[in-house]
Write a protein that holds these residues in place. Structure first.
Motif, short mmCIF file in Angstrom:
data_model
loop_
_atom_site.label_atom_id
_atom_site.label_comp_id
_atom_site.label_asym_id
_atom_site.label_seq_id
_atom_site.Cartn_x
_atom_site.Cartn_y
_atom_site.Cartn_z
N GLY A 1 0.82 -1.20 0.00
CA GLY A 1 0.00 0.00 0.00
C GLY A 1 0.85 1.25 0.00
N GLU A 2 0.34 2.32 0.60
CA GLU A 2 1.03 3.60 0.62
C GLU A 2 2.36 3.51 1.36
OE1 GLU A 2 -1.45 6.66 2.14
OE2 GLU A 2 -2.96 6.49 0.54
N LEU A 3 2.39 2.68 2.41
CA LEU A 3 3.63 2.54 3.17
C LEU A 3 4.73 1.93 2.30
CD1 LEU A 3 5.30 2.73 5.73
CD2 LEU A 3 4.41 0.48 6.39
N GLY A 4 4.38 0.88 1.56
CA GLY A 4 5.37 0.27 0.68
C GLY A 4 5.91 1.26 -0.34
N ASP A 5 5.01 2.05 -0.92
CA ASP A 5 5.43 3.05 -1.91
C ASP A 5 6.33 4.10 -1.26
OD1 ASP A 5 3.76 1.64 -3.54
OD2 ASP A 5 2.30 3.25 -3.85
N ASN A 6 6.02 4.47 -0.01
CA ASN A 6 6.82 5.46 0.70
C ASN A 6 8.22 4.92 1.04
OD1 ASN A 6 7.71 6.49 3.64
ND2 ASN A 6 6.64 8.16 2.59
N LEU A 7 8.28 3.68 1.50
CA LEU A 7 9.57 3.10 1.88
C LEU A 7 10.47 2.89 0.67
CD1 LEU A 7 8.45 0.44 4.52
CD2 LEU A 7 9.67 2.57 4.97
N ARG A 8 9.86 2.51 -0.46
CA ARG A 8 10.67 2.16 -1.63
C ARG A 8 10.72 3.28 -2.68
NH1 ARG A 8 13.41 -2.37 0.01
NH2 ARG A 8 13.98 -2.65 -2.19
N GLY A 9 9.96 4.35 -2.47
CA GLY A 9 10.07 5.54 -3.31
C GLY A 9 9.54 5.37 -4.72
N VAL A 10 8.61 4.45 -4.94
CA VAL A 10 8.04 4.21 -6.27
C VAL A 10 6.55 3.89 -6.14
CG1 VAL A 10 10.16 3.44 -7.40
CG2 VAL A 10 8.76 1.78 -6.14
N PRO A 11 5.78 4.10 -7.19
CA PRO A 11 4.35 3.78 -7.13
C PRO A 11 4.10 2.29 -7.32
CG PRO A 11 4.88 4.70 -9.27
CD PRO A 11 6.13 4.82 -8.45
N ASN A 12 3.04 1.81 -6.69
CA ASN A 12 2.60 0.42 -6.86
C ASN A 12 3.72 -0.58 -6.57
OD1 ASN A 12 -0.03 1.29 -7.82
ND2 ASN A 12 0.98 1.75 -9.77
N PHE A 13 4.48 -0.31 -5.52
CA PHE A 13 5.63 -1.16 -5.21
C PHE A 13 5.22 -2.61 -4.95
CE2 PHE A 13 7.79 -3.13 -1.54
CZ PHE A 13 8.95 -3.51 -2.18
N ALA A 14 4.37 -2.83 -3.94
CA ALA A 14 4.03 -4.20 -3.55
C ALA A 14 3.32 -4.94 -4.66
CB ALA A 14 3.19 -4.19 -2.28
N GLU A 15 2.38 -4.26 -5.33
CA GLU A 15 1.64 -4.93 -6.40
C GLU A 15 2.59 -5.40 -7.50
OE1 GLU A 15 1.04 -2.04 -5.08
OE2 GLU A 15 -1.10 -1.71 -4.71
N THR A 16 3.57 -4.57 -7.85
CA THR A 16 4.52 -4.93 -8.90
C THR A 16 5.39 -6.09 -8.48
OG1 THR A 16 4.56 -2.63 -9.67
CG2 THR A 16 6.37 -4.05 -10.37
N VAL A 17 5.95 -6.00 -7.28
CA VAL A 17 6.86 -7.05 -6.81
C VAL A 17 6.13 -8.38 -6.64
CG1 VAL A 17 8.36 -7.76 -4.91
CG2 VAL A 17 8.44 -5.41 -5.75
N LEU A 18 4.94 -8.34 -6.06
CA LEU A 18 4.18 -9.58 -5.88
C LEU A 18 3.82 -10.21 -7.22
CD1 LEU A 18 1.91 -8.41 -2.94
CD2 LEU A 18 3.58 -10.27 -2.84
N ASP A 19 3.51 -9.38 -8.22
CA ASP A 19 3.23 -9.90 -9.56
C ASP A 19 4.46 -10.61 -10.13
OD1 ASP A 19 1.57 -9.85 -12.19
OD2 ASP A 19 3.53 -8.99 -12.74
N ARG A 20 5.64 -10.00 -9.97
CA ARG A 20 6.87 -10.62 -10.49
C ARG A 20 7.24 -11.87 -9.70
NH1 ARG A 20 4.88 -6.82 -13.02
NH2 ARG A 20 6.12 -5.12 -13.92
N MET A 21 6.96 -11.87 -8.42
CA MET A 21 7.19 -13.07 -7.62
C MET A 21 6.32 -14.21 -8.11
SD MET A 21 7.41 -11.33 -3.81
CE MET A 21 7.16 -12.90 -2.96
N ALA A 22 5.05 -13.90 -8.40
CA ALA A 22 4.14 -14.93 -8.92
C ALA A 22 4.63 -15.46 -10.26
CB ALA A 22 2.73 -14.35 -9.05
N LEU A 23 5.15 -14.56 -11.10
CA LEU A 23 5.68 -14.97 -12.40
C LEU A 23 6.83 -15.96 -12.22
CD1 LEU A 23 6.08 -14.70 -15.48
CD2 LEU A 23 7.48 -12.67 -15.00
N LEU A 24 7.76 -15.65 -11.34
CA LEU A 24 8.91 -16.53 -11.13
C LEU A 24 8.47 -17.86 -10.52
CD1 LEU A 24 11.51 -13.92 -9.85
CD2 LEU A 24 11.49 -15.08 -12.07
N SER A 25 7.50 -17.83 -9.64
CA SER A 25 6.98 -19.07 -9.08
C SER A 25 6.40 -19.97 -10.16
CB SER A 25 5.90 -18.77 -8.02
OG SER A 25 6.46 -18.13 -6.90
N SER A 26 5.72 -19.35 -11.13
CA SER A 26 5.12 -20.14 -12.22
C SER A 26 6.18 -20.73 -13.14
CB SER A 26 4.16 -19.26 -13.04
OG SER A 26 4.87 -18.31 -13.82
#
Length: 350
Positions: free
Chosen positions: A133-158
């Protein structure tokens, strides 16, 4: 371990040089994120990334000295076009394990291309998931941080299929994200990823001081640590988790891995310009101008160890946990350490 790396280790032990058990090669200062705790993207070295030829030179130097556990990181390592070829070189260089460290904040096409190579080679993949959420974006300085990373994690898992690569996320515990840690762990587990945790710090060349992130002992921290200790998918040593509160309360740890076990516990970081770092402080040498043997026999290395003798200490996964692994303080800790090491690549348990 094959005969040649073992021979290198024995030779270094005989001459009282570090084994260099773990090496991180930062192949670029370029990054896709602007994390509050990190200043790597503010470096101004030229060129900003290692060329394939320069990376090969570093691997040759490491092989000549002895190289055992390796990390290929950045910045954002996936920004380097030659990364797949670098991973193949790294796999041949490090005798035990190789890990790609990536924020996964890049296009799906790039992550898939690099991920397929890493998984095919059995290279581990580590990413970071410090908040959502907003906290993730604030800590990492980019928009949609968690959504992007979780999507890429799912890709690698597949893509993983029969690969024996270890997939894991690192969560840096800080004063802002502590309430989110159980959910972050759960999201990683749901995707088949394991988890390590660390503490926010500003020790090294590319970590930034931020008082708002500094963690203090609290009832919430105690509850969170209890939950982590009971979770089989947490890769940290129990001894590391058990020591967190004590360190935060005192700010001191009398043991320095670089000083108290310089043979086994020394961890080297090689920057994108060839500079060689230990923990805090500037470089102690450069692999484009010196061999690793020369660096470890240099006055600069001796002076740095002497400076570390006066350090109040740290509690980090990179340094402290490595020492705890090699120096269990009881039979119980020895059993726990062995269980963690032997269970690293077991399937994630729900």
């Amino acid at each position: 371990m094959t005969l040649r790396p073992l021979t290198r280790a024995l030779a270094n032990a005989f001459w009282q040089r570090p084994m260099n058990s773990s090496t991180e090669i930062r192949i670029t200062r370029l990054c896709t994120q602007r994390c509050r705790q990190c200043s790597v993207y503010e470096r101004r070295t030229k060129p900003p990334s290692l060329s394939l030829e320069a990376f090969e030179h570093i691997c040759t130097e490491l092989s000549a000295y002895g190289a055992y556990i390796g990390f290929v990181s950045g910045g954002e390592a996936t920004l380097v076009p030659e990364l797949p070829e670098m991973l193949r070189l790294a796999k041949r260089t490090f005798a035990l394990e190789t890990t790609l460290v990536t924020g996964l904040y890049n296009t799906r096409a790039v992550i898939e291309r690099v991920g397929r190579v890493a998984l095919e080679l059995g290279i581990n993949i580590q990413t970071s998931l410090d908040g959502y959420g907003e906290l993730g974006d604030n800590l990492r300085g980019v928009p949609n941080f968690a959504e992007t990373v979780l999507d890429r994690m799912a890709l690698l898992s597949s893509l993983r299929r029969h690969s024996d690569s270890l997939l894991y996320v690192n969560i840096v515990l800080n004063a802002l994200n502590l309430p989110q840690v159980p959910e972050l762990v759960a999201r990683a587990q749901d995707l088949g990823w394991k988890v390590t945790v660390g503490l926010y710090h500003s020790l090294t060349e590319t970590t930034r001081a931020d008082d708002e992130l500094r963690l203090k002992p609290s009832s919430l921290l105690r509850k969170t640590l209890d939950q982590l200790a009971q979770n089989p998918n947490i890769l940290n040593l129990p001894a590391f988790l058990e020591g967190i509160e004590s360190f935060l309360a005192t700010g001191r740890n009398p043991v320095c891995p670089f000083v108290d076990d310089r043979f086994f516990a020394t961890r080297v970081t090689i920057m994108e310009n060839g500079d060689v770092h230990l923990c805090w402080g500037g470089p102690i040498g450069n692999l484009f101008r010196q061999s690793l043997r020369e660096i470890f026999q240099s006055p600069a290395y001796a002076r740095r160890l002497e400076a570390y003798r006066h350090c109040p200490g740290c509690w980090t996964t990179c340094y402290t946990q490595r020492y705890l692994l090699m120096h269990p303080r009881s039979g119980r800790e020895l059993r726990q350490n062995l269980q963690k090491v032997l269970g690293l690549k077991r399937p994630t348990r729900s």
